[in-house]
Design an enzyme around this catalytic site. Structure first.
Site, PDB file in Angstrom:
ATOM      1  N   GLU A 121     -21.056 108.896 -18.607  1.00 46.52           N
ATOM      2  CA  GLU A 121     -21.549 108.447 -17.297  1.00 46.52           C
ATOM      3  C   GLU A 121     -21.375 106.942 -17.209  1.00 46.52           C
ATOM      4  O   GLU A 121     -21.461 106.267 -18.227  1.00 46.52           O
ATOM      5  CB  GLU A 121     -23.063 108.683 -17.179  1.00 46.52           C
ATOM      6  N   LYS A 123     -22.423 103.215 -16.975  1.00 47.85           N
ATOM      7  CA  LYS A 123     -23.671 102.519 -17.308  1.00 47.85           C
ATOM      8  C   LYS A 123     -23.903 101.457 -16.232  1.00 47.85           C
ATOM      9  O   LYS A 123     -23.225 100.427 -16.202  1.00 47.85           O
ATOM     10  CB  LYS A 123     -23.575 101.874 -18.691  1.00 47.85           C
ATOM     11  N   ASP A 125     -25.363  98.520 -14.073  1.00 47.62           N
ATOM     12  CA  ASP A 125     -26.024  97.267 -14.405  1.00 47.62           C
ATOM     13  C   ASP A 125     -27.040  96.954 -13.314  1.00 47.62           C
ATOM     14  O   ASP A 125     -26.743  96.284 -12.335  1.00 47.62           O
ATOM     15  CB  ASP A 125     -24.969  96.153 -14.509  1.00 47.62           C
ATOM     16  N   TYR A 231     -29.860 109.112 -13.589  1.00 46.81           N
ATOM     17  CA  TYR A 231     -29.043 109.534 -14.723  1.00 46.81           C
ATOM     18  C   TYR A 231     -29.769 110.435 -15.713  1.00 46.81           C
ATOM     19  O   TYR A 231     -29.255 110.693 -16.804  1.00 46.81           O
ATOM     20  CB  TYR A 231     -28.458 108.329 -15.456  1.00 46.81           C
ATOM     21  N   LYS A 319     -19.827  99.554 -24.680  1.00 47.87           N
ATOM     22  CA  LYS A 319     -19.910  98.316 -23.902  1.00 47.87           C
ATOM     23  C   LYS A 319     -18.513  97.779 -23.661  1.00 47.87           C
ATOM     24  O   LYS A 319     -17.694  97.741 -24.574  1.00 47.87           O
ATOM     25  CB  LYS A 319     -20.720  97.269 -24.670  1.00 47.87           C
ATOM     26  N   CYS A 415     -17.952  61.980   1.402  1.00 47.94           N
ATOM     27  CA  CYS A 415     -17.082  63.120   1.126  1.00 47.94           C
ATOM     28  C   CYS A 415     -16.019  62.719   0.101  1.00 47.94           C
ATOM     29  O   CYS A 415     -15.332  61.715   0.293  1.00 47.94           O
ATOM     30  CB  CYS A 415     -16.418  63.584   2.419  1.00 47.94           C
ATOM     31  N   CYS A 418     -12.484  62.567   2.032  1.00 51.80           N
ATOM     32  CA  CYS A 418     -12.118  61.651   3.108  1.00 51.80           C
ATOM     33  C   CYS A 418     -13.018  60.429   3.185  1.00 51.80           C
ATOM     34  O   CYS A 418     -12.783  59.542   4.005  1.00 51.80           O
ATOM     35  CB  CYS A 418     -12.099  62.382   4.452  1.00 51.80           C
ATOM     36  N   CYS A 433     -19.587  67.503   4.998  1.00 54.55           N
ATOM     37  CA  CYS A 433     -18.747  66.434   5.515  1.00 54.55           C
ATOM     38  C   CYS A 433     -18.531  66.742   6.995  1.00 54.55           C
ATOM     39  O   CYS A 433     -18.005  67.797   7.333  1.00 54.55           O
ATOM     40  CB  CYS A 433     -17.407  66.422   4.777  1.00 54.55           C
ATOM     41  N   CYS A 439     -10.690  65.795   7.905  1.00 56.28           N
ATOM     42  CA  CYS A 439     -10.904  65.688   6.457  1.00 56.28           C
ATOM     43  C   CYS A 439      -9.814  66.458   5.708  1.00 56.28           C
ATOM     44  O   CYS A 439      -9.706  67.675   5.829  1.00 56.28           O
ATOM     45  CB  CYS A 439     -12.278  66.233   6.089  1.00 56.28           C
TER      46      CYS A 439
END
Ligand code: IVH
Length: 687
Positions: A121, A123, A125, A231, A319, A415, A418, A433, A439
């Site tokens: 199955e 896994k 997260d 599960y 894993k 910035c 520019c 900016c 820019c």
């Protein structure tokens, strides 16, 4: 009971039955039969009836998902059975060693081995939770906690529409275990929405799901797009099966969301192949998985294998290769993003992550940087998954950092591209900016985004930079004015490379409308929103004519985002740009966008229903469209084929009534051209 009351009670029961059914179709099977408006009408009718007949109100009513008051704190609860963890196998050898160990262990207990079968199955997260049903009613939902004692988060879990509040035919006691998560597409939408509203974005779906479940106010959990994959079971009284896979089938048949891609294998080689197949598909799923869980299918054997420490011997987690590594953050650099935001980037001590040397990683945005509390000189965790840009996840140990390590870097006052003084509009959280048109940094990012979105092959960052600095282009629209002659005038461009580039720019004109919309780089129109807008309005003209409130009707569009999008689309500058692109022949209509008019399914209309054994809905749609066909939502006289998977529902009945030809997955695949590695539709990767 009066007759009126009797009639109300019957109608209430019928409405609940219908709402539960449609809820399951939408949230568990991902295959709705009715529109949201029709669903809401049923729900409102039920609400009204319950308001008029409070004696009919029950806790499992679909009207009662959200409603509880915020708590002061969560109660601690002891699990009926401990929630264990899993040992890991990092590669084939370790997995095979586990199989051998299990077999030897069973042999020592005098067990005849016979055929040990295994289940695989994904896994997931997310966040592990336990759901307790008594006589079919959800009475408690809890987090894993330390495995023995968790927190009672029933109020929040009740808001998850993929979790049934009532299970017909359940045994007197049933504990279901699963993993709460946020689909990646929904997570992207959530962040787009937050960014458009000037709110800090969330770092990752897992933490956001976990954080949402630990909110004291259930309204907050209800506002997050949470789902669940179940599960297995914990404590059960009154129902028994010999194997794990039978339990999974039972859960699926009784309304729980269980993966349909559970594998059942006779040999360890098959198990390894299944694990590798998941690893290969990992980046194309709409949820994060960090491995594959392999379980001994026979529950009696599982019991005999027992538990060592906190880990059952009868299961193991394969894993995936780590996508993270630890290194030193040398410096934070600021760049300007395509919408003017200051964007922090991390200069790293070079480090290997899943086979690639990483020196530079994104820190997303200034809010994220502050939230993570990352300082120059810190040891940090870097992640690189798939072919997306590497990112800094967090510092490893804030507490141990030297006292003299400076503060979190602040965005620059001017910035970096520019030199214009930066501002924080409306006292918001972002530094930008304001030099939107002049820019060079913003223009560069906008062109880069456009090239990526339109998938213009062979135009890398370096050349974009050069074209801009040498004045060959001033905006992405100018790309369509490039000619072989103008390119060969540049150093390093020969006939061949120039005509290749001109050809791929030309080819980009065939990209579908939703990609054109996405490529414009308008704040609030990320890939997901571009798709939804294109689906809803079908053409640029209809989109430009839409009001702010029309925009909020689109899935995932909140009010603030709708306002931003509407404002930007109304600007003279945006309109002029769109007209220029239209003039070059870019697609401004969604229909006719996908099909090459040739293709084996040219001119055919297909409807999908039920769950197909292998293809996801997105994959099937994409492949049908690529073969020239069109996918629509409901069966009508114009439908050529209905592609039906498991649990097909009313579309199937309708197709039979109309005599529409029905295909299964194999039937569909037989009509499609071969494709080596089907990829679910995903935003084009950044370069
Ligand atoms: S079985 C003995 N199956 O992984 C533990 N767990 O490291 C039984 N998880 O806490 C767990 N997907 O939260 C199992 N298909 C799956 C899973 C899964 C994710 C999580 C679960 C558990 C952790 C174990």
């Amino acid at each position: 009971m009066s007759t009126a009351q009797g009639i109300a009670a019957e109608r209430v029961a019928e409405l609940r039955r219908q709402l539960d059914y449609h809820n399951h179709r939408y949230y568990v099977l991902d295959d709705p039969e009715i529109s949201d408006a029709e669903y809401d009408a049923l729900l409102n009718e039920l609400r009204d009836l319950e308001a008029g007949h409070p004696e009919l109100l029950t806790a499992d009513s679909p009207t009662q998902r959200v409603g509880a008051e915020p708590l002061d704190k969560f109660e601690q609860v002891r699990h009926l059975q401990p929630m264990l963890s899993l040992a890991n196998a990092r590669n084939e050898e370790e997995l095979k060693a586990w199989v051998l160990r299990s077999e030897r262990y069973l042999a020592r207990q005098g067990v005849e081995l016979g055929d040990v079968r295994f289940v695989t199955e994904p896994k997931i997260d997310g966040l592990a939770i336990s759901l307790v049903y008594q006589n079919g009613l959800l009475v408690r939902g809890a987090t894993r906690g330390n495995g023995e004692i968790g927190e009672d988060v029933t109020q929040n879990l009740r808001t998850i529409r993929a979790i049934p509040l009532r299970v017909e035919g359940a045994p007197p006691l049933l504990e279901v275990r699963g993993e709460v998560y946020i689909p990646l597409s929904a997570f992207a939408r959530l962040n787009e929405e937050r960014a458009a509203a000037g709110e800090p974005t969330y770092a990752n779906p897992r933490n956001t799901a976990a954080g949402s479940i630990r909110q004291l106010d259930p309204q907050l959990a209800a506002s997050r797009p949470l789902s669940i994959w179940c599960y297995g079971v914990g404590a059960v009284d009154g129902l028994e099966f010999d194997t794990h896979h039978e339990w999974l089938d039972w859960l699926r048949d009784h309304g729980f969301k269980v993966s349909r891609e559970v594998g059942l294998h006779d040999t360890v080689d098959e198990v390894v192949a299944a694990c590798k197949a998941w690893e290969e598909r990992r980046d194309r799923l709409d949820f994060e998985i960090d491995g594959v869980v392999v379980k001994v299918d026979d529950l009696d054997l599982q019991r005999q294998l027992g538990v060592v420490g906190r880990e059952p011997r009868g299961a193991i987690a394969w894993k995936f290769a780590p996508t993270t590594a630890t290194t030193t953050l040398k410096q934070v650099l600021w760049n300007v993003g395509r919408t003017g935001h200051m964007v922090p980037a991390a200069v790293l001590e070079p480090v290997q992550v899943s086979g690639v040397t990483v020196k530079l990683a994104t820190l997303h945005n200034e809010q994220d940087l502050r939230r993570k509390d990352v300082r120059e000189g810190d040891e940090v965790i870097v992640m690189r998954a798939g072919d997306v840009i590497p990112q800094v996840i967090s510092p490893t140990a804030k507490a141990q950092r030297a006292k003299d390590r400076g503060p979190v870097p602040e965005p620059p006052e001017r910035c970096p591209a520019c030199g214009t003084p930066t501002i924080k509009p409306d006292d918001g959280v972002w530094t930008i900016c304001p030099n939107r048109t002049g820019c060079p940094g913003q223009v560069f990012q906008a062109v880069k985004h456009f090239v990526g979105a339109m998938d213009i092959d062979g135009l890398g960052e370096e050349n974009v930079r050069r074209f801009l600095s040498e004045g060959l282009i001033e905006s992405f629209a100018d790309l369509y004015d490039l000619t072989v002659d103008r390119l060969t005038a540049l150093d390093g461009f020969g006939e061949v490379s120039a005509s290749n580039l001109v050809r791929s720019i030309e080819e980009s004109k065939r990209q579908p409308f939703h990609l054109v919309l996405y490529a414009l780089g308008i704040k609030g129109i990320g890939f997901v929103n571009a798709r939804n807008l294109a689906r809803r309005f079908r053409s640029m003209d209809a989109l430009l004519a839409a009001s702010e409130s029309d925009l909020t009707d689109v899935e995932g569009m909140g009010e603030i985002m709708a306002r931003t999008v509407h404002e930007t689309l109304s600007e003279e500058r945006t309109r002029a740009l769109i007209e220029r692109l239209r003039g070059y022949g870019l697609r401004m209509e969604e229909e006719g966008a996908a099909p090459p008019a040739e293709g084996p399914l040219a001119g055919k209309t297909l409807v999908l229903t039920g769950t197909l054994p292998n293809l996801t809905r997105e994959e099937a749609t994409r492949r049908i469209e690529a073969a020239g066909g069109k996918v629509t939502a409901s069966v009508s006289k114009r439908t050529d084929y209905l592609v039906a998977g498991e649990d097909p529902g009313s579309k199937y009945t309708k197709a039979q009534e109309l005599g529409t030809e029905v295909l299964d997955e194999d039937g569909l695949l037989a009509m499609l051209p071969d494709e080596a590695a089907p990829a679910a539709e995903a935003p084009p990767r950044r370069r």
